[in-house]
Design a protein around this motif. Structure first.
Motif, PDB file in Angstrom:
ATOM      1  N   LEU A 171       0.835  -1.205   0.000  1.00  0.00           N
ATOM      2  CA  LEU A 171       0.000   0.000   0.000  1.00  0.00           C
ATOM      3  C   LEU A 171       0.870   1.257   0.000  1.00  0.00           C
ATOM      4  O   LEU A 171       1.056   1.901   1.038  1.00  0.00           O
ATOM      5  CB  LEU A 171      -0.933  -0.017   1.215  1.00  0.00           C
ATOM      6  CG  LEU A 171      -1.909   1.145   1.407  1.00  0.00           C
ATOM      7  CD1 LEU A 171      -2.870   1.280   0.232  1.00  0.00           C
ATOM      8  CD2 LEU A 171      -2.702   0.963   2.713  1.00  0.00           C
ATOM      9  N   PRO A 172       1.440   1.642  -1.150  1.00  0.00           N
ATOM     10  CA  PRO A 172       2.212   2.891  -1.200  1.00  0.00           C
ATOM     11  C   PRO A 172       1.302   4.106  -1.184  1.00  0.00           C
ATOM     12  O   PRO A 172       0.148   4.046  -1.612  1.00  0.00           O
ATOM     13  CB  PRO A 172       2.972   2.776  -2.521  1.00  0.00           C
ATOM     14  CG  PRO A 172       2.080   1.941  -3.383  1.00  0.00           C
ATOM     15  CD  PRO A 172       1.395   0.964  -2.455  1.00  0.00           C
ATOM     16  N   MET A 173       1.853   5.229  -0.720  1.00  0.00           N
ATOM     17  CA  MET A 173       1.131   6.492  -0.688  1.00  0.00           C
ATOM     18  C   MET A 173       1.951   7.539  -1.433  1.00  0.00           C
ATOM     19  O   MET A 173       3.175   7.599  -1.289  1.00  0.00           O
ATOM     20  CB  MET A 173       0.896   6.929   0.764  1.00  0.00           C
ATOM     21  CG  MET A 173      -0.090   8.080   0.931  1.00  0.00           C
ATOM     22  SD  MET A 173       0.669   9.719   0.838  1.00  0.00           S
ATOM     23  CE  MET A 173       1.586   9.791   2.367  1.00  0.00           C
ATOM     24  N   HIS A 174       1.277   8.377  -2.237  1.00  0.00           N
ATOM     25  CA  HIS A 174       1.947   9.406  -3.025  1.00  0.00           C
ATOM     26  C   HIS A 174       2.061  10.673  -2.177  1.00  0.00           C
ATOM     27  O   HIS A 174       1.151  11.512  -2.134  1.00  0.00           O
ATOM     28  CB  HIS A 174       1.175   9.662  -4.319  1.00  0.00           C
ATOM     29  CG  HIS A 174       0.971   8.423  -5.134  1.00  0.00           C
ATOM     30  ND1 HIS A 174       2.018   7.724  -5.684  1.00  0.00           N
ATOM     31  CD2 HIS A 174      -0.152   7.746  -5.484  1.00  0.00           C
ATOM     32  CE1 HIS A 174       1.545   6.680  -6.356  1.00  0.00           C
ATOM     33  NE2 HIS A 174       0.235   6.671  -6.233  1.00  0.00           N
ATOM     34  N   PRO A 179       4.261  11.327  -7.087  1.00  0.00           N
ATOM     35  CA  PRO A 179       4.100   9.890  -7.331  1.00  0.00           C
ATOM     36  C   PRO A 179       5.347   9.097  -6.940  1.00  0.00           C
ATOM     37  O   PRO A 179       6.484   9.514  -7.216  1.00  0.00           O
ATOM     38  CB  PRO A 179       3.851   9.811  -8.842  1.00  0.00           C
ATOM     39  CG  PRO A 179       3.288  11.153  -9.206  1.00  0.00           C
ATOM     40  CD  PRO A 179       4.012  12.123  -8.311  1.00  0.00           C
ATOM     41  N   VAL A 180       5.132   7.951  -6.307  1.00  0.00           N
ATOM     42  CA  VAL A 180       6.226   7.036  -6.007  1.00  0.00           C
ATOM     43  C   VAL A 180       6.675   6.340  -7.294  1.00  0.00           C
ATOM     44  O   VAL A 180       6.035   6.467  -8.345  1.00  0.00           O
ATOM     45  CB  VAL A 180       5.794   5.974  -4.970  1.00  0.00           C
ATOM     46  CG1 VAL A 180       5.472   6.605  -3.637  1.00  0.00           C
ATOM     47  CG2 VAL A 180       4.613   5.157  -5.484  1.00  0.00           C
ATOM     48  N   ASP A 181       7.753   5.575  -7.195  1.00  0.00           N
ATOM     49  CA  ASP A 181       8.255   4.817  -8.344  1.00  0.00           C
ATOM     50  C   ASP A 181       7.360   3.596  -8.549  1.00  0.00           C
ATOM     51  O   ASP A 181       7.616   2.507  -8.034  1.00  0.00           O
ATOM     52  CB  ASP A 181       9.704   4.399  -8.104  1.00  0.00           C
ATOM     53  CG  ASP A 181      10.349   3.792  -9.341  1.00  0.00           C
ATOM     54  OD1 ASP A 181       9.612   3.410 -10.283  1.00  0.00           O
ATOM     55  OD2 ASP A 181      11.587   3.687  -9.377  1.00  0.00           O
ATOM     56  N   LYS A 209       4.652   8.818 -15.564  1.00  0.00           N
ATOM     57  CA  LYS A 209       4.922   8.425 -16.949  1.00  0.00           C
ATOM     58  C   LYS A 209       3.670   8.561 -17.817  1.00  0.00           C
ATOM     59  O   LYS A 209       3.350   7.689 -18.628  1.00  0.00           O
ATOM     60  CB  LYS A 209       5.485   7.006 -17.009  1.00  0.00           C
ATOM     61  CG  LYS A 209       6.856   6.873 -16.332  1.00  0.00           C
ATOM     62  CD  LYS A 209       7.448   5.492 -16.483  1.00  0.00           C
ATOM     63  CE  LYS A 209       8.833   5.429 -15.836  1.00  0.00           C
ATOM     64  NZ  LYS A 209       9.450   4.088 -15.950  1.00  0.00           N
ATOM     65  N   GLY A 210       2.958   9.669 -17.623  1.00  0.00           N
ATOM     66  CA  GLY A 210       1.810   9.995 -18.451  1.00  0.00           C
ATOM     67  C   GLY A 210       0.493   9.385 -18.013  1.00  0.00           C
ATOM     68  O   GLY A 210      -0.545   9.686 -18.613  1.00  0.00           O
ATOM     69  N   ARG A 211       0.503   8.553 -17.001  1.00  0.00           N
ATOM     70  CA  ARG A 211      -0.741   7.932 -16.502  1.00  0.00           C
ATOM     71  C   ARG A 211      -1.047   8.466 -15.107  1.00  0.00           C
ATOM     72  O   ARG A 211      -0.159   8.595 -14.267  1.00  0.00           O
ATOM     73  CB  ARG A 211      -0.613   6.407 -16.454  1.00  0.00           C
ATOM     74  CG  ARG A 211      -0.429   5.757 -17.802  1.00  0.00           C
ATOM     75  CD  ARG A 211      -0.096   4.287 -17.662  1.00  0.00           C
ATOM     76  NE  ARG A 211      -1.202   3.530 -17.068  1.00  0.00           N
ATOM     77  CZ  ARG A 211      -1.073   2.265 -16.616  1.00  0.00           C
ATOM     78  NH1 ARG A 211       0.104   1.667 -16.656  1.00  0.00           N
ATOM     79  NH2 ARG A 211      -2.116   1.641 -16.120  1.00  0.00           N
ATOM     80  N   TYR A 322      10.158  11.592 -14.471  1.00  0.00           N
ATOM     81  CA  TYR A 322       9.092  10.804 -15.110  1.00  0.00           C
ATOM     82  C   TYR A 322       7.734  11.007 -14.448  1.00  0.00           C
ATOM     83  O   TYR A 322       6.813  10.209 -14.654  1.00  0.00           O
ATOM     84  CB  TYR A 322       9.435   9.306 -15.131  1.00  0.00           C
ATOM     85  CG  TYR A 322      10.802   9.012 -15.660  1.00  0.00           C
ATOM     86  CD1 TYR A 322      11.117   9.278 -16.988  1.00  0.00           C
ATOM     87  CD2 TYR A 322      11.797   8.489 -14.840  1.00  0.00           C
ATOM     88  CE1 TYR A 322      12.384   9.018 -17.496  1.00  0.00           C
ATOM     89  CE2 TYR A 322      13.064   8.231 -15.330  1.00  0.00           C
ATOM     90  CZ  TYR A 322      13.352   8.505 -16.664  1.00  0.00           C
ATOM     91  OH  TYR A 322      14.607   8.266 -17.157  1.00  0.00           O
ATOM     92  N   THR A 323       7.589  12.045 -13.652  1.00  0.00           N
ATOM     93  CA  THR A 323       6.297  12.321 -13.032  1.00  0.00           C
ATOM     94  C   THR A 323       5.896  13.765 -13.294  1.00  0.00           C
ATOM     95  O   THR A 323       6.716  14.602 -13.654  1.00  0.00           O
ATOM     96  CB  THR A 323       6.323  12.101 -11.505  1.00  0.00           C
ATOM     97  OG1 THR A 323       7.018  13.180 -10.868  1.00  0.00           O
ATOM     98  CG2 THR A 323       6.979  10.783 -11.139  1.00  0.00           C
TER      99      THR A 323
END
Length: 408
Positions: A171-174, A179-181, A209-211, A322-323
């Motif tokens: 469960l990562p959190m941004h 955004p995390v990797d 990465k665009g999403r 990339y974010t």
């Protein structure tokens, strides 16, 4: 801890950098700068008035449906389910991800308490993970090394060798919208047979990465609390690309009531987690303004970065490569700081009408989680001791004066 004169000098440097960066009239030292105030200058009044005039103020109405559809469209997800708050969204996300009583869920040590509370609602235990300095979120590399010696794989599941409990979800959190990797964390989840769930509470408008964030896990949770990038007063949402999971989320969050003209039939344990129509009306108006909010936040971030770059010993926290971050809360880190120094700087800034805050207390330092399993969290401890969130309201990024004509 530096001596008082050193702290005063740091406070003065931060104060001047902040006042230099914000839009007029907020550059004046007499005007208090809040951490993050909502900006309600669009169609909020009109939409809320429509709810009041028509009587559709409760948990059904056209604005709920509209808000859900527009959220799904904006984030590129197949389904969005609006709920009463972000913690409720996390609770249902973990439930639908298969978390069971007795499980462990990998949670960042550096996050708001709701992340771990939602785990506890299901009778599971948070298992705390260290952070990395760029995104401030989970460090996939150190987590992989830790799990390689901590986990035993059996029958397609990961088990903690020390406790014997299943580890079911990652469960990562941004953090603060950064955004995390997600590629690296997705690889860790796949390697150890974990379900990836995103705590995207702080990251509406953030892209990896665009999403849009939320697209990488089985299900994700958003928050629209009063201090978020957009607000519904209080509220949250679930995001998923699994249509069946989305329908089930909607069912469970509406008391698991089977549709019928008059019968009260409920086919599961449900939850009263519905978002009222009047809150969704606010959300629809806020979504209309989101692109402008994001531009203002990025403009403020650009100015903060320029203002702090010449100052030795202070690092402005930038979006990871990339974010594209929403920069929900702008942040700096004080080189070599400890908790005492951090608090002294915060106190000095409050006295100067600049209402900053620290990051959260690491969750394993709270009494209800002090015995929870965890990896070494040296980086998270350093971030906790050094990070200060700066005033980040949208209006602070809106600038029209001549000397900013060449600025974004």
């Amino acid at each position: 801890m530096k001596d008082s004169s050193d702290v005063q000098a740091i406070v003065a440097e931060i104060r001047d950098a902040v006042r230099k960066s914000v839009a007029p009239p907020y550059a004046s030292e007499t005007i208090p700068l809040a951490l993050h105030e909502p900006c309600l200058q669009g169609n909020e009044n009109a939409y809320v008035k429509e709810c009041i005039d028509t009587g559709w103020v409760s948990s059904v109405g056209k604005f709920v449906d509209r808000f859900e559809q527009e959220l799904a469209d904006y984030t590129g997800m197949k389904r969005a389910v609006a709920v009463s708050n972000g913690t409720a969204a996390l609770h249902i996300a973990l439930l639908l991800a298969g978390v069971e009583a007795g499980d462990e869920v990998l949670v960042p040590a550096l996050t708001f308490v709701a992340t771990a509370n939602a785990v506890s609602y299901l009778g599971a235990s948070p298992h705390f993970v260290d952070s990395e300095d760029v995104s401030l979120g989970m460090d996939a590399e150190t987590l992989d090394r830790y799990l390689s010696s901590t986990v035993m794989l059996r029958d397609g599941h990961a088990f903690n060798k020390s406790t014997g409990r299943r580890i079911s979800v990652l469960l990562p959190m941004h953090t603060f919208g950064h955004p995390v990797d997600l590629d690296a964390l997705t690889a860790v989840a796949e390697k150890y047979h974990l379900t990836l769930v995103e705590d995207a509470a702080e990251s509406i408008g953030s892209f990896y990465k665009g999403r849009h964030t939320g697209n990488f896990g089985r299900i994700a949770a958003l928050s629209f609390n009063g201090n978020k990038t957009i607000t519904t007063g209080g509220g949250g949402a679930l995001l998923t690309n699994d249509e069946d999971l989305g329908r089930h989320a909607k069912h469970l969050t509406t008391q698991a009531k089977v549709p019928h003209a008059w019968e009260f039939v409920h086919d599961a344990i449900g939850y009263n987690y519905r978002m009222p129509n009047i809150n969704a009306a606010l959300g629809c108006a806020q979504l209309e303004e989101l692109d402008g909010f994001l531009r203002a936040q990025r403009a403020l971030a650009d100015r903060y970065e320029r203002a702090f770059s010449p100052i030795q010993g202070i690092r402005f926290v930038k979006e990871p490569p990339y974010t594209r971050s929403n920069y929900w809360l702008q942040a700096i880190c004080l080189e070599g700081a400890d908790l005492e120094m951090r608090d002294a700087v915060i106190s000095g800034l409050h006295a100067a009408n600049i209402f900053v805050r620290p990051a959260w207390r690491l969750l394993y330092k709270l009494p209800m989680f002090e015995n929870a399993p965890r990896m070494d969290c040296a980086v998270a401890e350093r971030i906790e001791a050094s990070l200060i969130n700066l005033p980040s309201s949208v209006r602070l990024g809106e600038r029209v004066e001549t000397r900013d004509a060449d600025e974004p």
